[in-house]
Design a protein around this motif. Sequence first.
Motif, PDB file in Angstrom:
ATOM      1  N   TRP A  25     -15.224   3.628  22.348  1.00  0.00           N
ATOM      2  CA  TRP A  25     -14.824   2.514  21.478  1.00  0.00           C
ATOM      3  C   TRP A  25     -16.061   1.735  21.050  1.00  0.00           C
ATOM      4  N   PHE A  26     -16.103   1.330  19.780  1.00  0.00           N
ATOM      5  CA  PHE A  26     -17.195   0.481  19.316  1.00  0.00           C
ATOM      6  C   PHE A  26     -16.685  -0.471  18.241  1.00  0.00           C
ATOM      7  N   PRO A  27     -17.305  -1.656  18.137  1.00  0.00           N
ATOM      8  CA  PRO A  27     -16.874  -2.663  17.166  1.00  0.00           C
ATOM      9  C   PRO A  27     -17.535  -2.471  15.810  1.00  0.00           C
ATOM     10  N   ARG A  28     -16.961  -3.141  14.820  1.00  0.00           N
ATOM     11  CA  ARG A  28     -17.605  -3.186  13.500  1.00  0.00           C
ATOM     12  C   ARG A  28     -18.993  -3.779  13.691  1.00  0.00           C
ATOM     13  N   GLY A  29     -19.956  -3.253  12.944  1.00  0.00           N
ATOM     14  CA  GLY A  29     -21.306  -3.770  13.000  1.00  0.00           C
ATOM     15  C   GLY A  29     -22.220  -3.071  13.998  1.00  0.00           C
ATOM     16  N   LYS A  30     -21.676  -2.204  14.835  1.00  0.00           N
ATOM     17  CA  LYS A  30     -22.520  -1.538  15.836  1.00  0.00           C
ATOM     18  C   LYS A  30     -23.170  -0.263  15.309  1.00  0.00           C
ATOM     19  N   MET A  31     -22.483   0.461  14.447  1.00  0.00           N
ATOM     20  CA  MET A  31     -22.989   1.737  13.933  1.00  0.00           C
ATOM     21  C   MET A  31     -23.617   1.568  12.550  1.00  0.00           C
ATOM     22  N   ALA A  32     -24.387   2.583  12.137  1.00  0.00           N
ATOM     23  CA  ALA A  32     -25.025   2.571  10.825  1.00  0.00           C
ATOM     24  C   ALA A  32     -23.961   2.439   9.735  1.00  0.00           C
ATOM     25  N   GLY A  33     -24.312   1.766   8.652  1.00  0.00           N
ATOM     26  CA  GLY A  33     -23.400   1.469   7.562  1.00  0.00           C
ATOM     27  C   GLY A  33     -22.479   2.594   7.114  1.00  0.00           C
ATOM     28  N   PRO A  34     -23.034   3.716   6.619  1.00  0.00           N
ATOM     29  CA  PRO A  34     -22.155   4.787   6.139  1.00  0.00           C
ATOM     30  C   PRO A  34     -21.258   5.355   7.234  1.00  0.00           C
ATOM     31  N   PHE A  35     -21.770   5.484   8.431  1.00  0.00           N
ATOM     32  CA  PHE A  35     -20.962   6.004   9.529  1.00  0.00           C
ATOM     33  C   PHE A  35     -19.823   5.039   9.842  1.00  0.00           C
ATOM     34  N   GLN A  36     -20.157   3.768   9.893  1.00  0.00           N
ATOM     35  CA  GLN A  36     -19.145   2.740  10.153  1.00  0.00           C
ATOM     36  C   GLN A  36     -18.080   2.749   9.069  1.00  0.00           C
ATOM     37  N   GLU A  37     -18.495   2.865   7.820  1.00  0.00           N
ATOM     38  CA  GLU A  37     -17.535   2.888   6.713  1.00  0.00           C
ATOM     39  C   GLU A  37     -16.525   4.004   6.892  1.00  0.00           C
ATOM     40  N   VAL A  38     -17.001   5.185   7.225  1.00  0.00           N
ATOM     41  CA  VAL A  38     -16.109   6.327   7.422  1.00  0.00           C
ATOM     42  C   VAL A  38     -15.240   6.106   8.649  1.00  0.00           C
ATOM     43  N   ALA A  39     -15.840   5.596   9.717  1.00  0.00           N
ATOM     44  CA  ALA A  39     -15.100   5.383  10.967  1.00  0.00           C
ATOM     45  C   ALA A  39     -13.915   4.441  10.758  1.00  0.00           C
ATOM     46  N   PHE A  40     -14.126   3.383   9.995  1.00  0.00           N
ATOM     47  CA  PHE A  40     -13.078   2.397   9.814  1.00  0.00           C
ATOM     48  C   PHE A  40     -12.178   2.666   8.613  1.00  0.00           C
ATOM     49  N   SER A  41     -12.517   3.635   7.783  1.00  0.00           N
ATOM     50  CA  SER A  41     -11.677   3.896   6.606  1.00  0.00           C
ATOM     51  C   SER A  41     -10.894   5.201   6.673  1.00  0.00           C
ATOM     52  N   THR A  42     -11.278   6.116   7.531  1.00  0.00           N
ATOM     53  CA  THR A  42     -10.563   7.384   7.637  1.00  0.00           C
ATOM     54  C   THR A  42      -9.278   7.164   8.423  1.00  0.00           C
ATOM     55  N   PRO A  43      -8.134   7.535   7.873  1.00  0.00           N
ATOM     56  CA  PRO A  43      -6.869   7.349   8.600  1.00  0.00           C
ATOM     57  C   PRO A  43      -6.844   8.148   9.898  1.00  0.00           C
ATOM     58  N   VAL A  44      -6.169   7.610  10.883  1.00  0.00           N
ATOM     59  CA  VAL A  44      -6.027   8.283  12.174  1.00  0.00           C
ATOM     60  C   VAL A  44      -5.376   9.638  11.944  1.00  0.00           C
ATOM     61  N   GLY A  45      -5.941  10.661  12.538  1.00  0.00           N
ATOM     62  CA  GLY A  45      -5.389  12.005  12.409  1.00  0.00           C
ATOM     63  C   GLY A  45      -5.953  12.805  11.262  1.00  0.00           C
ATOM     64  N   VAL A  46      -6.877  12.233  10.496  1.00  0.00           N
ATOM     65  CA  VAL A  46      -7.453  12.898   9.328  1.00  0.00           C
ATOM     66  C   VAL A  46      -8.919  13.223   9.586  1.00  0.00           C
ATOM     67  N   THR A  47      -9.369  14.385   9.103  1.00  0.00           N
ATOM     68  CA  THR A  47     -10.766  14.793   9.244  1.00  0.00           C
ATOM     69  C   THR A  47     -11.492  14.522   7.940  1.00  0.00           C
ATOM     70  N   SER A  48     -12.596  13.810   8.018  1.00  0.00           N
ATOM     71  CA  SER A  48     -13.383  13.550   6.814  1.00  0.00           C
ATOM     72  C   SER A  48     -14.276  14.729   6.504  1.00  0.00           C
ATOM     73  N   ALA A  49     -14.728  14.765   5.282  1.00  0.00           N
ATOM     74  CA  ALA A  49     -15.720  15.759   4.865  1.00  0.00           C
ATOM     75  C   ALA A  49     -17.074  15.319   5.406  1.00  0.00           C
ATOM     76  N   PRO A  50     -18.041  16.236   5.474  1.00  0.00           N
ATOM     77  CA  PRO A  50     -19.392  15.847   5.905  1.00  0.00           C
ATOM     78  C   PRO A  50     -19.969  14.745   5.005  1.00  0.00           C
ATOM     79  N   PHE A  51     -20.800  13.894   5.593  1.00  0.00           N
ATOM     80  CA  PHE A  51     -21.438  12.830   4.828  1.00  0.00           C
ATOM     81  C   PHE A  51     -22.774  12.480   5.451  1.00  0.00           C
ATOM     82  N   LYS A  52     -23.588  11.741   4.701  1.00  0.00           N
ATOM     83  CA  LYS A  52     -24.906  11.324   5.174  1.00  0.00           C
ATOM     84  C   LYS A  52     -24.862   9.864   5.592  1.00  0.00           C
ATOM     85  N   SER A  53     -25.646   9.557   6.603  1.00  0.00           N
ATOM     86  CA  SER A  53     -25.770   8.199   7.096  1.00  0.00           C
ATOM     87  C   SER A  53     -27.192   7.988   7.589  1.00  0.00           C
ATOM     88  N   THR A  54     -27.487   6.762   7.990  1.00  0.00           N
ATOM     89  CA  THR A  54     -28.835   6.451   8.474  1.00  0.00           C
ATOM     90  C   THR A  54     -28.857   6.435   9.982  1.00  0.00           C
TER      91      THR A  54
END
Length: 144
Positions: free
Chosen positions: A115-144
Amino acid sequence: MGKDSKAKDSSKAKDPKAKDSKGKGKQADGDEGAGKSQKGGGGKGGGKADGLGTCTYVKARHILCEKQGKINEAYKKLQDGWLDNGDKVPPTEFAKISAEFSECPSGKKGGDLGWFPRGKMAGPFQEVAFSTPVGVTSAPFKST
């Protein structure tokens, strides 16, 4: 940091002390490079119909690769096994692929970031983490 690829499994929540609930897995990508992630569990906190709207914590599992080709190979396995059929990737299967492909130490734990809070992970990773619906697999993406 160089280019990396990730995959993760996460659940969302408001209360960091809330119990991890069992549920469907999901995947999303993050980190500079290409990545995938998987979200699982019920989440911590309230939310919209998808349960993620106001969550402040997520539980994530990921696959981190420096080379785009490697994350593409891992994602292909996910597609061939489940995604192309419209199925969700079971968390145990995502963990096996993470253990095989991830270059992150968390790969030995199936890519589990906990478990991690908003603001702990790199921007793009955090965006995907908090926007991908539970049970769904995202496509590959780049982050910092």
